[in-house]
Scaffold this active site. Structure first.
Site, PDB file in Angstrom:
ATOM      1  N   THR A 135      21.452 -19.691  71.166  1.00 47.82           N
ATOM      2  CA  THR A 135      20.221 -19.455  71.916  1.00 47.82           C
ATOM      3  C   THR A 135      19.958 -17.958  72.089  1.00 47.82           C
ATOM      4  OG1 THR A 135      20.609 -21.490  73.138  1.00 47.82           O
ATOM      5  CG2 THR A 135      18.991 -19.954  74.056  1.00 47.82           C
ATOM      6  N   ARG A 163      17.475 -34.894  68.729  1.00 50.51           N
ATOM      7  CA  ARG A 163      17.674 -34.332  70.059  1.00 50.51           C
ATOM      8  C   ARG A 163      16.800 -33.105  70.283  1.00 50.51           C
ATOM      9  NH1 ARG A 163      20.014 -29.078  71.967  1.00 50.51           N
ATOM     10  NH2 ARG A 163      20.889 -29.493  74.044  1.00 50.51           N
ATOM     11  N   VAL A 164      16.166 -33.046  71.439  1.00 53.39           N
ATOM     12  CA  VAL A 164      15.431 -31.857  71.877  1.00 53.39           C
ATOM     13  C   VAL A 164      16.116 -31.343  73.132  1.00 53.39           C
ATOM     14  CG1 VAL A 164      13.253 -30.949  72.750  1.00 53.39           C
ATOM     15  CG2 VAL A 164      13.251 -32.641  70.897  1.00 53.39           C
ATOM     16  N   ASP A 166      16.664 -27.801  75.863  1.00 49.11           N
ATOM     17  CA  ASP A 166      15.788 -27.132  76.819  1.00 49.11           C
ATOM     18  C   ASP A 166      14.981 -26.014  76.199  1.00 49.11           C
ATOM     19  OD1 ASP A 166      18.011 -25.443  76.458  1.00 49.11           O
ATOM     20  OD2 ASP A 166      17.781 -24.568  78.437  1.00 49.11           O
ATOM     21  N   THR A 186      20.308 -19.911  78.897  1.00 47.88           N
ATOM     22  CA  THR A 186      21.108 -20.371  77.775  1.00 47.88           C
ATOM     23  C   THR A 186      22.252 -21.221  78.304  1.00 47.88           C
ATOM     24  OG1 THR A 186      22.401 -19.692  75.824  1.00 47.88           O
ATOM     25  CG2 THR A 186      22.587 -18.322  77.782  1.00 47.88           C
ATOM     26  N   GLY A 187      22.778 -22.080  77.454  1.00 46.02           N
ATOM     27  CA  GLY A 187      23.902 -22.911  77.870  1.00 46.02           C
ATOM     28  C   GLY A 187      23.683 -24.371  77.561  1.00 46.02           C
ATOM     29  N   ASP A 188      24.196 -25.236  78.403  1.00 42.58           N
ATOM     30  CA  ASP A 188      24.132 -26.682  78.196  1.00 42.58           C
ATOM     31  C   ASP A 188      22.737 -27.183  78.549  1.00 42.58           C
ATOM     32  OD1 ASP A 188      24.455 -29.408  78.065  1.00 42.58           O
ATOM     33  OD2 ASP A 188      26.367 -29.441  79.123  1.00 42.58           O
ATOM     34  N   GLY A 189      21.851 -27.124  77.567  1.00 42.66           N
ATOM     35  CA  GLY A 189      20.446 -27.426  77.804  1.00 42.66           C
ATOM     36  C   GLY A 189      20.187 -28.832  78.294  1.00 42.66           C
TER      37      GLY A 189
END
Length: 270
Positions: A135, A163-164, A166, A186-189
């Site tokens: 990201t 998959r979509v 964030d 950023t990270g675990d969307g």
């Protein structure tokens, strides 16, 4: 308050340019899938293009050889294979008492219950980390004080097709308001998008919070429910004051203004 986004788009390399085209040349906010690719190419972006690389193909091949492990599926059968996947008998409290059968790749059944939750929730996956996603989020303030922010990503490695995350969700991976400031995430969307952290950051700054407190507040809201999630946000107000906050990893972001010769890297600890 102008927004453009694309999601699940294949065969077009520059997703952020495609998103800008949606913003500038349509009255829509989000285009997805094959039609998003068709739109981007019709508006002049190169494509269709094979975006696979030798490195990505090798990674995929090793993953297949390892029975598609790890992956983001849960409560399915086979649990340790490449599918086709079916509902597990112990899939969920929602399925208790369900009458159903499986034939080929079709699943038939009847919903017969409901589930609820409260308090602290388990993280849905241990696949998100600083080394396995890409990201990039950037915010800019121009001479006139206008603020823009954009986020681009290929998504989580080994994600379920379709998959979509964030990245294209306004208020989650990015948000901006000329009157207030901007935020990128950023990270675990899959976890973070449930909280719209960047919208929260900007609204907190609107209410008078300094960027460092607004960023920390947004991250803490997620951590209270998902203590094992991995993620970070940066906050930038209209005066150029910036800060970051993170959880589960040490986060770095870069800044530069007109008086600086080079960028400055800021390290943020959990």
């Amino acid at each position: 308050m102008e927004v453009g986004a694309v999601a699940a788009m294949r065969y077009v390399k520059d997703g952020i340019k495609a998103a800008k085209l949606v913003m500038e040349h349509t009255q829509h906010t989000l285009l997805v899938g094959e039609k998003a690719s068709v739109f981007a190419i019709s508006m002049g972006l190169p494509g269709p293009t094979n975006l696979s690389s030798a490195e990505s193909f090798e990674k995929w091949a090793k993953w297949k050889q390892n029975d598609c492990q790890p992956n983001f599926r849960k409560n399915v059968f086979p649990a340790n294979g490449c599918g086709p996947y079916h509902l597990s008998q112990a899939a969920s409290p929602v399925l208790e008492g369900t009458c159903g059968y499986i034939r080929g790749e079709d699943v038939y059944g009847k919903w017969s219950g409901a589930s609820s939750f409260s308090g602290v929730l388990e993280k849905n996956s241990n696949l998100i980390g600083r080394h396995n996603h890409d990201t990039i989020s950037m915010a800019v303030i121009d001479k006139m004080g206008h603020i823009a922010v954009g986020t681009s990503t290929n998504g989580a490695t080994f994600k379920v097709p379709g998959r979509v995350g964030d990245g294209p969700i306004a208020g989650s991976s990015a948000y901006a308001d000329d009157e207030v400031g901007a935020c990128g995430a950023t990270g675990d969307g899959d976890i973070m998008m449930r909280f719209l952290p960047c919208y929260q950051v900007v609204e907190s700054m609107r209410q008078g919070m300094e960027p460092k407190h607004a960023a920390a507040n947004a991250i803490s809201r997620i951590a209270r429910k998902y203590p094992d999630f991995v993620g970070a946000v940066f906050a930038l107000n209209r005066k150029g004051i910036h800060a970051g906050a993170c959880h589960g990893w040490t986060f770095q972001y870069s800044i530069r203004n007109s008086s600086m010769v080079d960028v400055e890297v800021v390290t943020v600890v959990p």
